[in-house]
Each structure stands twice: as C-alpha cells, then as structure tokens.
Design an enzyme around this catalytic site. Sequence first.
Site, PDB file in Angstrom:
ATOM      1  N   HIS A  44       0.795  -1.631  -0.125  1.00  0.00           N
ATOM      2  CA  HIS A  44       0.112   0.167  -0.361  1.00  0.00           C
ATOM      3  C   HIS A  44       0.293   1.213   0.037  1.00  0.00           C
ATOM      4  O   HIS A  44       2.009   1.255   0.082  1.00  0.00           O
ATOM      5  CB  HIS A  44      -0.925   0.169   1.544  1.00  0.00           C
ATOM      6  CG  HIS A  44      -0.287   0.215   2.577  1.00  0.00           C
ATOM      7  ND1 HIS A  44       0.379   0.873   2.936  1.00  0.00           N
ATOM      8  CD2 HIS A  44      -0.065  -1.210   3.324  1.00  0.00           C
ATOM      9  CE1 HIS A  44       1.070   0.943   3.916  1.00  0.00           C
ATOM     10  NE2 HIS A  44       1.204  -0.029   4.450  1.00  0.00           N
ATOM     11  N   GLN A  46       1.636   5.349   1.382  1.00  0.00           N
ATOM     12  CA  GLN A  46       2.229   5.853   2.573  1.00  0.00           C
ATOM     13  C   GLN A  46       0.899   6.091   4.049  1.00  0.00           C
ATOM     14  O   GLN A  46      -0.708   6.592   2.930  1.00  0.00           O
ATOM     15  CB  GLN A  46       2.647   7.526   2.458  1.00  0.00           C
ATOM     16  CG  GLN A  46       3.591   8.043   3.840  1.00  0.00           C
ATOM     17  CD  GLN A  46       3.266   9.082   3.570  1.00  0.00           C
ATOM     18  OE1 GLN A  46       3.071  10.048   3.190  1.00  0.00           O
ATOM     19  NE2 GLN A  46       4.948   9.754   4.289  1.00  0.00           N
ATOM     20  N   ASN A  50       2.019   5.386   8.805  1.00  0.00           N
ATOM     21  CA  ASN A  50       3.402   5.422   8.504  1.00  0.00           C
ATOM     22  C   ASN A  50       4.269   6.771   8.546  1.00  0.00           C
ATOM     23  O   ASN A  50       5.183   6.536   9.354  1.00  0.00           O
ATOM     24  CB  ASN A  50       3.582   5.324   6.905  1.00  0.00           C
ATOM     25  CG  ASN A  50       3.166   4.064   6.860  1.00  0.00           C
ATOM     26  OD1 ASN A  50       2.983   3.503   5.950  1.00  0.00           O
ATOM     27  ND2 ASN A  50       3.130   2.597   7.413  1.00  0.00           N
ATOM     28  N   GLU A 122      -1.774  -6.709   7.629  1.00  0.00           N
ATOM     29  CA  GLU A 122      -0.519  -6.996   8.129  1.00  0.00           C
ATOM     30  C   GLU A 122      -0.224  -7.139   9.344  1.00  0.00           C
ATOM     31  O   GLU A 122      -1.234  -8.259  10.232  1.00  0.00           O
ATOM     32  CB  GLU A 122      -0.184  -5.361   8.049  1.00  0.00           C
ATOM     33  CG  GLU A 122       1.338  -5.012   8.609  1.00  0.00           C
ATOM     34  CD  GLU A 122       2.462  -5.869   7.901  1.00  0.00           C
ATOM     35  OE1 GLU A 122       2.475  -6.323   7.298  1.00  0.00           O
ATOM     36  OE2 GLU A 122       3.236  -4.636   7.365  1.00  0.00           O
TER      37      GLU A 122
END
Length: 315
Positions: A44, A46, A50, A122
Amino acid sequence: MLQLAPTPLPSPAAGRRPRPSSACICCSSVRALEEAKRVVLVRHGQSTWNAEGRIQGSSDASVLTPKGEAQAETCRQMLASDSFDACFTSPLARSRRTAEIIWQGRGRGRGDGLIPDPDLREIDLYSFQGLLKREGRERYGPLYRQWQKNAAEFSIDGHYPVQELWDRARSCWERILAHRGKSVLVVAHNAVNQALVATSLGLGAEHFRILLQSNCGASVLDFTPRAGGGPPTVCLNRLNQTPNSPVAGGSSAGRKTSKRIILACQGATQSSSESSPQPSPAWSWLAIGMKTGETNASLILVMYTVNCPLLWVPD
C-alpha cells in the site's frame, strides 16, 4: 539456472516453539498448476501511521496520506501495461484504497473485481499496535529490542507474530494459485508481502526484514508448471520495483536497514542477442547483492548469472 534450496532448520531448543517449516509453498500442500501464472505483489501507499512513525500491525486505524494516494497513482501508471484477471487485497483500509486506485479502469466500477482476503492483513503485533516506535522502546524495553533484533523468535501476548505470518502466507498462496486467472494482482502490506515472497522461494522466517517492500513497491513472481505434473517452478522476476533507484541513499520501506537484497537486471548483450532473437531485460538478472550500512560500496556482488532469472525449483 540459479537454484535455491530450502534453508535447513536447526533443532529447536528445549522450551522453544519450533519455527514453521521453510518448505516452498509449491510442495504437497499446493496442487500442480495446469498453466503458467504470474502474481504481482504491491504494498500500500504511505499511510497516516507510516508518516507518524506509529506501529500499525493489523490495526485498521490508519488511511492513505495524500502522498500515499499519489504513490498509488504512480504505481497504477507503472502497471498500466500489465493485464490482470483479478486483484486480491488486504481488507485493511490503507491497502483497500491502494487497490482501488491501481484497479481504476479495470473493473466495471470502484472495487469491482477486488477480492478481500483477511489473511492478507498486516502482521499481528498485538500490544505493540498503535504505539509510536519510541513509546514501544520506552514501555517494553527488552521485548521491543527482541522484536528489532530477532523478529523470527519474537513473542508477545502469547503469540509468535512472524511465525504466524509465515503460516498465513502459505494459506494465502493456496487461494491465489487456485484462482483461474493467469495474472493476479495482490495489494497488501510490507510484512505480509515479504512473507509471500519468502514462502514462495522456500525461505524461512529468519529472512524477515531482508525482503523489505517499499510503499507501492511491486514484486513479481512467475509460476510455471512442470512437465509430468508436480509443484511448479517459481521465478522471482522483480523485487520491490519502484520509480526510485534501489541503491539510492536513505531508508527502505520507511525504516533504516543495515542489509537488504537488490536484484539488478542487465540489458541484452551481443552474445545474448545472437542466442535469443528477442531478449527481455526483465528475464536477465545480472546480480544479487547486499547493500550494507557499513560500506560506501553501493553493491556487493555475491552471485552472478547471465540471462537467467532467479528461480526456485522444488525437489
């Protein structure tokens, strides 16, 4: 042809949970392919977390930043000439939105053709999720250092996150390779994409953080059926392709790294042109190198092949 063998596993120490097997996903757990298949993995763009330096894990509290949206658009343009039959995506908002941008013009409407898969989320980092990285260091001390230094053996809240991630990656490959499409796009996350690349090549969890994926970086895996059936051969055609130079200074995947793998692709030579009427640079890996923070050299050559992609041929 460059062949990779599975990493041998040491005998687990007493009281330590054994690591999951590092056998290639193209073994008995995955049926033989009837035709060649290409899988393109994209991380993906930013996200807000992040940018903040916050530990995301599988939390769904962050979304794409304007920079992340722009990165996704750049990736869409980079993949514009590629044809895809389907797009698997993590259900988390940052990946889902990235997939929607890249998929524009391919389906009948926004989100059409996207296949959410919860195992593409994730890595689960449990109590770490939502903390700023400095908060993780301050609050958890030795445990946070273990996560940084020995992630494959790291455990938190009764879980082994990286080992669980490798198990999920194998599960994802079952569904991705079972899809009838010849070319499949997968939009997910840094850690899970690392695990997908690693498990396809028979690499264990100790390779976590070696195959880092940048925001909207693309990696390409080609699966080719073997004569007489059996598990297919696996070719790592591209690794973390971005518009930027892989040997440029700065961080990788949003973090500093002391070591990373770089695949450099050579152009056609006179001899290769004579032996192959239509040489393709994408199939001509020149080198596999490690960039280290302790040396000024941009690339340390550790392997050398000519006109041969990086292949994994299972036994």
